[in-house]
Design an enzyme around this catalytic site. Structure first.
Site, short mmCIF file in Angstrom:
data_model
loop_
_atom_site.label_atom_id
_atom_site.label_comp_id
_atom_site.label_asym_id
_atom_site.label_seq_id
_atom_site.Cartn_x
_atom_site.Cartn_y
_atom_site.Cartn_z
N LYS A 131 0.87 -1.19 0.00
CA LYS A 131 0.00 0.00 0.00
C LYS A 131 0.89 1.22 0.00
CE LYS A 131 -4.30 -1.55 1.85
NZ LYS A 131 -4.54 -2.07 3.19
N HIS A 134 -0.04 7.24 2.30
CA HIS A 134 -0.83 8.43 2.01
C HIS A 134 -0.78 9.37 3.20
CE1 HIS A 134 -4.16 7.15 4.50
NE2 HIS A 134 -4.12 5.98 3.92
N HIS A 137 -0.97 8.55 6.94
CA HIS A 137 0.11 7.92 7.70
C HIS A 137 1.02 8.92 8.38
CE1 HIS A 137 -0.62 4.49 4.83
NE2 HIS A 137 -0.73 3.92 6.02
#
Ligand code: ARG
Length: 569
Positions: A131, A134, A137
């Site tokens: 992942k 983005h 985080h």
């Protein structure tokens, strides 16, 4: 000099002299001494209300009598106002004492060694494999990093742990998708994005062809069983994700001591299950094995699925046991979004039921959500804001501002990096962590607001004053710091160690972020209202000392929250 304690000592003597009372110790008195919200009410205040009962006198009378009994050279004035004793410290003494404390401790001012010999584990960032990073985080990463710095400043040993999300059936699907449609170059070049596309395609095609899901499960089983091909693809996915993340961590100046994530505990599951069984905590429910927490008002903590698979919860139990064994932590902090509040309450309760009294030293350091210019970040709606895009744009915007404001600056790129990245981090750490954050460019990068650039700019301003001043060998005359503006700065400098201690107590970096703004504002007021380079060399020396100390404390505060302090901007 500890003014609070000195005043408390004076009160002890005065109580004896005026009332022949010796009930209270100086420490007990120091505990109730307050710092008035406004310096016109004194530097310290002692409320006499609680004494009324023992002394059988009205508070204003007690205050009057104590006032008459106290005579100390460091106190310029004492006022008795409505049951309060307000103490005014002699300005020059106050300045001299605070600055002397900073001079004694140097760069270590604000820190301590209360944590010596103790270890704190910090679980933060804890990204998921395949992942992309983005903006959501950012909080876990920067709050965790700031806490790590803060604890180290208090002498603790810290262990930064990136508890990777690297286990689960989705990785079987990803490997399956790769085997069906992927190729090495694509993933090597596309990185995480390429893995995500494979996964998205897999799920889309599985809608029509559900048998694909069986294939995904089969590949996951292979990963679990240690099949060589499956593992090598999966581990390679992991490396690619981590390489991507490390790039962002480097930009942010963040690092970890351990990347032991969920899969690290594969061979440590049996211990958890055996222990739960032995302690009679495991019960069967609808085929699954659970810990019943209904007595504590919580849903069951699911340990084993009906097919025998372990879960996120099981792995967190194993991780807690492992961390305690390995690091013997005094505290274990989990910097994770508040949505996981229930999970952590269940986890800590289960540890407690297992008989581990150290469960009370585990803490969920929760934080709110980030939205971007009014829009929430939903992966589903396709509105994702990637962190590296934000960081790049921040640096670009900072560079544009610097080009305009200081076209002659030498290392513009480097400064733009510190200012741009700093602005984003500062914005993230400005409000108490539990609040949701809405990120706006113009607010984060405003050089005049309560922002990172503003604080950095104030630091650079103090550096510039010091450069201009050069050497000043005169003996400081602290009367030069008796002005209200200088006194406000000194008061804030004095409060720095307490602010850091509070911030650690509450695991709340925002206390330091806000403090830095307050100090910068106070310094700027001092800078405008007082001539630092005064003709009187003694006054000049004192004001330069105050400037130097402010610069140092701002730099320390920024360092603690993970931001650079450029000397010129
Ligand atoms: N990877 C998880 C997530 O993104 C966070 C893990 C937090 N740490 C932990 N020990 N559970 O939701």
């Amino acid at each position: 000099m500890d003014f609070k304690l000195s005043i408390a000592n004076e009160i002890v003597s005065a109580l004896k002299a005026a009332f022949d009372n010796a009930d209270l110790t100086a420490d007990a008195i120091a505990q109730v001494i307050e710092i008035p919200p406004d310096t016109t009410m004194g530097d310290y205040a002692f409320p006499c209300f609680r004494l009324a009962k023992t002394l059988r006198k009205a508070p204003p009378m007690i205050a009057d009598a104590l006032k008459d009994a106290i005579h100390a050279p460091f106190l310029k004035e004492i006022q008795s106002v409505k049951g309060y004793l307000n103490f005014y410290i002699d300005r020059a003494t106050y300045a001299r004492e605070v600055l002397a404390a900073i001079a004694r401790q140097g760069e270590a001012y604000g820190g301590s060694d209360v944590g010596a010999g103790k270890t704190v584990c910090l679980d933060y960032s804890s990204i998921n494999i395949a992942k992309r990073f983005h903006i959501g985080h950012l909080s876990t990463t920067m709050i965790g990093n700031a806490l790590k710095n803060m604890y180290e400043f208090h002498g603790y040993k810290t262990v930064g742990i990136n508890h990777l999300g690297d286990w689960g059936t989705q990785f079987g699907k990803m490997v399956a998708a790769y085997k069906l449609w992927g190729n090495r170059e694509e993933v090597e070049q596309g990185g995480v994005d390429a893995m995500v596309s494979l996964y998205v395609r897999f799920n889309a095609e599985a809608e029509e062809k559900p048998e694909l899901n069986d294939l995904g499960r089969a590949w996951f089983k292979k990963i679990e069983d240690g099949d060589e091909e499956a593992l090598s693809i999966f581990n390679w996915f992991k490396e690619v994700t981590l390489a991507d993340a490390r790039r962002v961590y480097d930009i942010l100046g963040v690092s970890f001591d351990s990347y032991a994530g969920e899969s690290f505990y594969n061979d440590k599951m049996d211990r958890v299950i055996d222990e739960l069984k032995a302690k009679n905590l495991l019960v069967e429910s609808e085929g699954a094995q659970i810990v019943d927490l209904s007595e504590y008002g919580m849903p069951p903590f699911i340990i084993l699925r009906s097919d025998g698979a372990t879960l996120y919860a099981t792995r967190d139990l194993a991780a807690a046991l492992y961390r305690k064994d390995t690091y013997d932590f005094a505290k274990c902090l989990y910097v994770v979004a508040y949505q996981q509040d229930l999970h952590f309450r269940q986890l800590f309760k289960t540890l407690e039921l297992m008989g581990y009294d150290w469960a009370k030293n585990c803490e969920h350091v929760a934080f709110g959500m980030v939205s971007f210019e009014g829009e929430s970040l939903s992966t589903r709606k396709g509105h994702v804001v990637y962190l590296d895009d934000v960081l790049n744009k921040a640096v670009e915007k900072a560079l544009a501002i610097i080009e305009e404001k200081s076209p002659d600056l030498e290392n513009k790129e480097e400064v733009a990096q510190q200012v741009g990245i700093g602005a984003v981090i500062f914005f993230d750490l400005y409000n108490s962590r539990i609040k949701d954050i809405d990120f706006w460019w113009d607010r984060a990068l405003n050089f005049d607001g309560e922002t990172g650039p503003y604080v950095q700019y104030t630091h650079a301003r103090s550096c510039s004053v010091l450069r201009k001043a050069g050497e000043c060998a005169a003996q400081p005359n602290y009367d030069g710091l008796a002005t209200p503006e200088a006194q406000d700065v000194i008061r804030l400098l004095e409060q720095f160690p307490g602010t850091v201690a509070d911030a650690i107590d509450r695991n709340e970096p925002s206390l330091i972020t806000r403090y830095s703004v307050g100090l910068a504002q106070a310094f700027n007021k001092f800078y405008y209202e007082n001539r630092i380079l005064d003709d009187d060399m003694g006054v000049r020396a004192a004001r330069l000392e105050l400037t130097r100390d402010t610069k140092q404390v701002i730099a320390t505060a920024l360092r603690l929250i993970g931001i650079g302090a450029p000397e010129r901007m």
